[in-house]
Design an enzyme around this catalytic site. Structure first.
Site, PDB file in Angstrom:
ATOM      1  N   ASP A   1      91.473 -46.507  73.899  1.00  0.00           N
ATOM      2  CA  ASP A   1      91.500 -47.330  72.636  1.00  0.00           C
ATOM      3  C   ASP A   1      92.124 -46.214  71.357  1.00  0.00           C
ATOM      4  O   ASP A   1      93.057 -46.793  70.636  1.00  0.00           O
ATOM      5  CB  ASP A   1      90.104 -47.521  72.179  1.00  0.00           C
ATOM      6  CG  ASP A   1      89.345 -48.607  73.470  1.00  0.00           C
ATOM      7  OD1 ASP A   1      89.821 -49.562  73.472  1.00  0.00           O
ATOM      8  OD2 ASP A   1      88.150 -48.141  73.925  1.00  0.00           O
TER       9      ASP A   1
ATOM     10  N   GLU B   1      95.746 -48.395  79.851  1.00  0.00           N
ATOM     11  CA  GLU B   1      96.673 -49.063  79.056  1.00  0.00           C
ATOM     12  C   GLU B   1      97.819 -48.294  78.683  1.00  0.00           C
ATOM     13  O   GLU B   1      98.878 -48.318  78.975  1.00  0.00           O
ATOM     14  CB  GLU B   1      95.983 -49.932  77.773  1.00  0.00           C
ATOM     15  CG  GLU B   1      97.069 -50.573  76.908  1.00  0.00           C
ATOM     16  CD  GLU B   1      96.412 -51.572  76.145  1.00  0.00           C
ATOM     17  OE1 GLU B   1      95.386 -52.240  76.344  1.00  0.00           O
ATOM     18  OE2 GLU B   1      97.185 -51.765  74.975  1.00  0.00           O
TER      19      GLU B   1
END
Ligand code: TRH
Length: 363
Positions: free
Chosen positions: A20, A259
């Site tokens: 994040d 990610e």
């Protein structure tokens, strides 16, 4: 540059791991450096940014790094004004006082929910859709990163690929295989290390701290470094973000996860294996499959089987030894495919530029 929309606020709540904050930090830096935006990055856990950017002082409430103002999003943080563009990363829920500041601003800010990356086709249809706030005069837009021209693209700095090529020119040609191993502790690392040990060429495997090193230590015992047959397994320090990129460029195979490292391995252009972040009810396996459906286009049937098998056993278990042997036996074809994949992806707008354009269109 649109003089309106000079000020951007990015809100990031750190759930776990580094993904994040990694995505938010990369985006913030790029908006400041390449688009001249004044960016404040509000993060609830500034200490999580420190390993990625060692210049950050985790004990300071406000500081400037790489042209970005980093602010501690604490319970007592004061939000005196809203920016012209507000990025709520991964539906992190903006603080109520900030929402009020947005609602009383004139003109209203452009409010974006930056979503997680997925290759699933529904994301194309949801990219850019508006969601009016139920009670405040505000509209939130959903912005989906992705691999097709119909969504918001991938984070890619302007000079990234040129810098990669400059760094790599004149290197290579040695007889060892260099591997980076960034994974979760659920990955079948033991079987992979056994496979490395049996390789005919010497292998050097770099293992970052945290979950990857925990998994390796659990299998091999002690704190390393380890020698296993033909393989040298080496703990590495957690690297600043740009150094980690360079490691990915240099390595022959990159195991990545989540990610952001997943995207960076693609820009590296080298064969990579992805461990996706696990979700309830195996929702992650649908995402994994959606990515493979896109990524494997252009591979012949045999190569596709090899690549799918390696990704699948790494994520769900199975015969690692044969999957790895086939992956390495097809190395040159996978590398060739990846450089085509990079070219296709690099021909699409990068996420920061797409975001600037999208927000400008909402003025
Ligand atoms: O840390 P992650 O597992 O993050 C995950 C995912 O993003 C997932 O989508 C999210 O929901 C979950 O966290 C909470 O993997 P990811 O995304 O690759 O993030 C790692 C970051 O750390 C990435 O920005 C690269 C960076 N990094 C370094 O800067 N130096 C290093 O040495 C290493 C190993 C990583």
């Amino acid at each position: 540059m649109a003089a309106m929309q000079l000020h951007w606020d990015i809100f990031c709540r750190v759930i776990d791991n580094y993904g994040d904050i990694g995505v938010c930090w990369r985006l913030a830096r790029q908006l400041a450096a390449e688009h001249g935006r004044r960016v404040r990055l509000w993060v609830d856990d500034p200490a999580s940014l420190q390993p990625l950017c060692p210049a950050v002082d985790a004990n300071v409430d406000g500081q400037l790094c790489s042209g970005v103002e980093i602010r501690h999003w604490s319970d007592t943080a004061l939000f005196n004004r809203s920016a012209e563009v507000v990025i709520e990363a991964f539906a992190c829920d903006l603080p109520a006082p900030y929402l009020e500041a947005m609602a009383s601003a004139n003109p209203k800010p452009c409010w974006i929910n930056l979503e997680y990356l997925t290759a699933e086709s529904w994301a194309d249809g949801c990219h850019g859709i508006a969601s009016p706030h139920p009670s405040l005069p505000l509209v939130k837009y959903f912005f989906f990163p992705g691999f097709s021209g119909a969504c918001g693209g991938l984070l890619r700095e302007k000079n990234l690929l040129g810098e990669r090529d400059r760094t790599l020119s004149g290197t290579g040609g040695n007889n060892e295989i260099e591997i980076s191993l960034f994974c979760y502790d659920t990955a079948p690392v033991g079987a992979l290390i056994d496979s490395f040990a049996k390789m005919p060429k010497p292998v050097t495997c770099h293992v970052p701290p945290g979950k990857p090193l925990a998994a390796v230590s659990q299998y091999l015992g002690g704190a390393g470094p380890w020698r296993c047959g033909n393989a040298s397994i080496r703990p590495t320090p957690f690297m600043p973000m740009d150094d980690y990129d360079r490691l990915l460029w240099r390595c022959d195979v990159n195991f990545v996860r989540g990610e952001d490292s997943f995207v960076r391995a693609q820009w590296a252009g080298k064969p990579f294996v992805w461990q996706i972040y696990r979700q309830d009810e195996d929702a992650h396996l649908v995402k994994l499959d959606a990515f493979l459906d896109l990524y494997c286009v252009g591979m012949d049937e045999k190569l596709e089987t090899v690549v799918r098998e390696m990704f699948l056993v790494w994520n769900t278990g199975g015969n690692i030894e044969s999957a790895w042997a086939n992956f390495i036996a097809n190395y040159a074809d996978i590398a060739r495919h990846n450089s085509n994949w990079v070219n296709t992806q690099a021909a699409l707008p990068d996420l920061a530029s797409a975001l600037v354009k999208f927000c400008t269109s909402k003025v």
